[in-house]
Design an enzyme around this catalytic site. Structure first.
Site, PDB file in Angstrom:
ATOM      1  N   HIS A  28       0.887  -1.268  -0.074  1.00 28.17           N
ATOM      2  CA  HIS A  28      -0.084  -0.170  -0.164  1.00 28.17           C
ATOM      3  C   HIS A  28       0.905   1.460  -0.090  1.00 28.17           C
ATOM      4  O   HIS A  28       1.245   1.751   0.952  1.00 28.17           O
ATOM      5  CB  HIS A  28      -0.778  -0.082   1.116  1.00 28.17           C
ATOM      6  N   HIS A  69       1.304   4.832  -2.517  1.00 28.58           N
ATOM      7  CA  HIS A  69       0.923   5.610  -3.765  1.00 28.58           C
ATOM      8  C   HIS A  69       2.208   6.320  -4.448  1.00 28.58           C
ATOM      9  O   HIS A  69       3.132   6.676  -3.852  1.00 28.58           O
ATOM     10  CB  HIS A  69      -0.002   6.698  -3.390  1.00 28.58           C
ATOM     11  N   HIS A 125      -9.824   0.812  -2.241  1.00 33.87           N
ATOM     12  CA  HIS A 125      -9.826   1.300  -1.050  1.00 33.87           C
ATOM     13  C   HIS A 125     -11.144   1.393  -0.351  1.00 33.87           C
ATOM     14  O   HIS A 125     -12.050   1.416  -1.260  1.00 33.87           O
ATOM     15  CB  HIS A 125      -9.427   3.014  -1.054  1.00 33.87           C
ATOM     16  N   GLU A 168     -12.094   3.394   5.130  1.00 31.45           N
ATOM     17  CA  GLU A 168     -11.075   4.538   6.132  1.00 31.45           C
ATOM     18  C   GLU A 168     -11.886   5.786   6.631  1.00 31.45           C
ATOM     19  O   GLU A 168     -12.051   6.046   7.719  1.00 31.45           O
ATOM     20  CB  GLU A 168      -9.932   4.732   5.144  1.00 31.45           C
ATOM     21  N   ASP A 217       1.283   4.141   2.996  1.00 31.01           N
ATOM     22  CA  ASP A 217       0.338   4.861   2.282  1.00 31.01           C
ATOM     23  C   ASP A 217       1.047   6.172   1.421  1.00 31.01           C
ATOM     24  O   ASP A 217       1.283   5.808   0.290  1.00 31.01           O
ATOM     25  CB  ASP A 217      -0.854   5.546   3.111  1.00 31.01           C
ATOM     26  N   ASP A 218       1.232   7.066   1.845  1.00 25.68           N
ATOM     27  CA  ASP A 218       1.983   8.414   1.447  1.00 25.68           C
ATOM     28  C   ASP A 218       2.968   8.865   2.269  1.00 25.68           C
ATOM     29  O   ASP A 218       2.764   9.914   3.188  1.00 25.68           O
ATOM     30  CB  ASP A 218       0.883   9.467   1.210  1.00 25.68           C
TER      31      ASP A 218
END
Length: 368
Positions: free
Chosen positions: A42, A44, A226, A229, A307-308
């Site tokens: 996961h 991006h 996704h 969340e 994630d980021d």
């Protein structure tokens, strides 16, 4: 000709700990989680960029960065309301705007792979929506081919295997998602391993994208949307039932519905849990409030993700540190998290065997 990759100073290869997160325990003799072999499922594309690279490319291309991406980095985020998500998305879009040449994309993937190797990740599946880059790189197909070529070069240079997940944007029309699904299927077996669905789940139901995911699944791609969340169990249920998810990005809100969680466990669907991201976006108040332990003890397959990192300030190993310090995961349990990430990946069988053997070695166990 490929430009020389410009690397940050060695001290910048490891992530800056987010000052808002609890510090890891000191003086411990437990094995380093950065040495634990694992898969990262996961992450991006733009969000994987090093902060130092963002600042350097912004200066090179004349892009003005807001204070939240410079002096006040990592930014303070809270996206559980529309205004907060808009700010998060705006910062992400500004960061993406510094990627203006093919060499910028190649550099991003090369540095990301270097960072993954430093974090113990032997296999990476990076998620990208080519629509966000197509206008600058000649269209959807040339963008995908550029990303795949850059991934291949980064993998060869670092030894980290890389698969690409093509992601549709749930705030765009479902027909756009079908176009991306057909494109992704063309590259099945050539670097594309899955099809995803990202962005604000409050602005596009998973149900609307069933057609695109049907195309992707028939084409041999993993279903990786996704859900769960910013919205609750109903969002997770649509991913599970309508999109026939193999993995679900985040999915932490499934704990609010025990029967739903039981179905997730029974089907062997993996939840890509991103603790630092959950705190950064306000999904959980603190790292200890992320329901990682509850999901794990319920029998769910879990793949920890960053994630980021560009916006949340921490990479993959930090997520394992949080499992250790905030959720009291033993070394054996951390090893099992790593195994689950590897088993849930699209990595070739020889890569899986090698990584799983490395997990046993990290733990001091005989090979399984």
């Amino acid at each position: 000709m490929e430009a020389r990759t410009v690397s940050a100073r060695p001290a910048e290869h490891r992530p800056m700990p987010d000052p808002r997160e609890p510090a890891p325990a000191r003086g411990s003799a437990r094995p380093d989680v950065a040495l634990l072999p694992k898969a990262h499922l996961h992450l991006h594309f733009t969000g994987s960029m090093r902060h130092s690279t963002l600042v350097e490319l912004a200066g090179l291309h004349g892009v003005h960065l807001p204070d939240a991406l410079v002096e006040d980095w990592p930014p303070r985020l809270h996206a559980t309301d529309e205004r907060g998500w808009f700010r998060f998305q705006r910062l992400y879009d500004i960061a993406r705007s510094v990627l203006q040449t093919p060499d910028d994309l190649r550099r991003l993937l090369r540095e990301t792979a270097e960072d993954e190797a430093a974090e113990g990740s032997g296999w990476l599946e990076i998620q990208v929506d080519p629509s966000g880059y197509a206008g600058r790189f000649g269209g959807l197909t040339p963008t995908v081919e550029l990303v795949l070529d850059a991934a291949r070069q980064a993998s060869e240079a670092t030894g980290v295997g890389i698969g690409v997940v093509i992601a549709a944007n749930r705030t765009r029309h479902p027909l756009d998602a079908k176009t991306l699904a057909r494109l992704a299927v063309r590259y099945t077996g050539r670097g594309v391993v899955g099809f995803g669905l990202s962005n604000d789940e409050r602005r596009g139901r998973a149900y609307d994208f069933e057609g695109a995911f049907r195309i992707a699944k028939r084409g041999g791609l993993l279903s990786d949307p996704h859900g769960g969340e910013l919205l609750g169990p109903a969002s997770v249920r649509e991913c599970l039932e309508t999109l026939e998810a193999d993995r679900i990005g985040h999915g932490v809100r499934a704990v609010e519905d025990p029967r739903l969680l039981e179905r997730i466990v029974d089907r062997g669907v993996t939840l890509e849990v991103c603790p630092a991201s959950n705190v950064g976006l306000g999904v959980a108040a603190t790292a200890s409030d992320v329901p990682l332990r509850r999901l794990f003890e319920a029998g769910a397959s879990i793949a920890l993700g960053a994630d980021d990192p560009l916006l949340f300030g921490s990479r993959l190993a930090r997520q394992y540190e949080l499992a250790r310090t905030e959720h009291a995961f033993t070394d054996a349990e951390l090893a099992e998290l790593a195994r689950q990430s590897i088993r849930a990946s699209a990595a070739p069988e020889d890569v899986r065997r090698r990584l799983l053997a490395g997990v046993d070695a990290w733990l001091g166990d005989p090979p399984r």
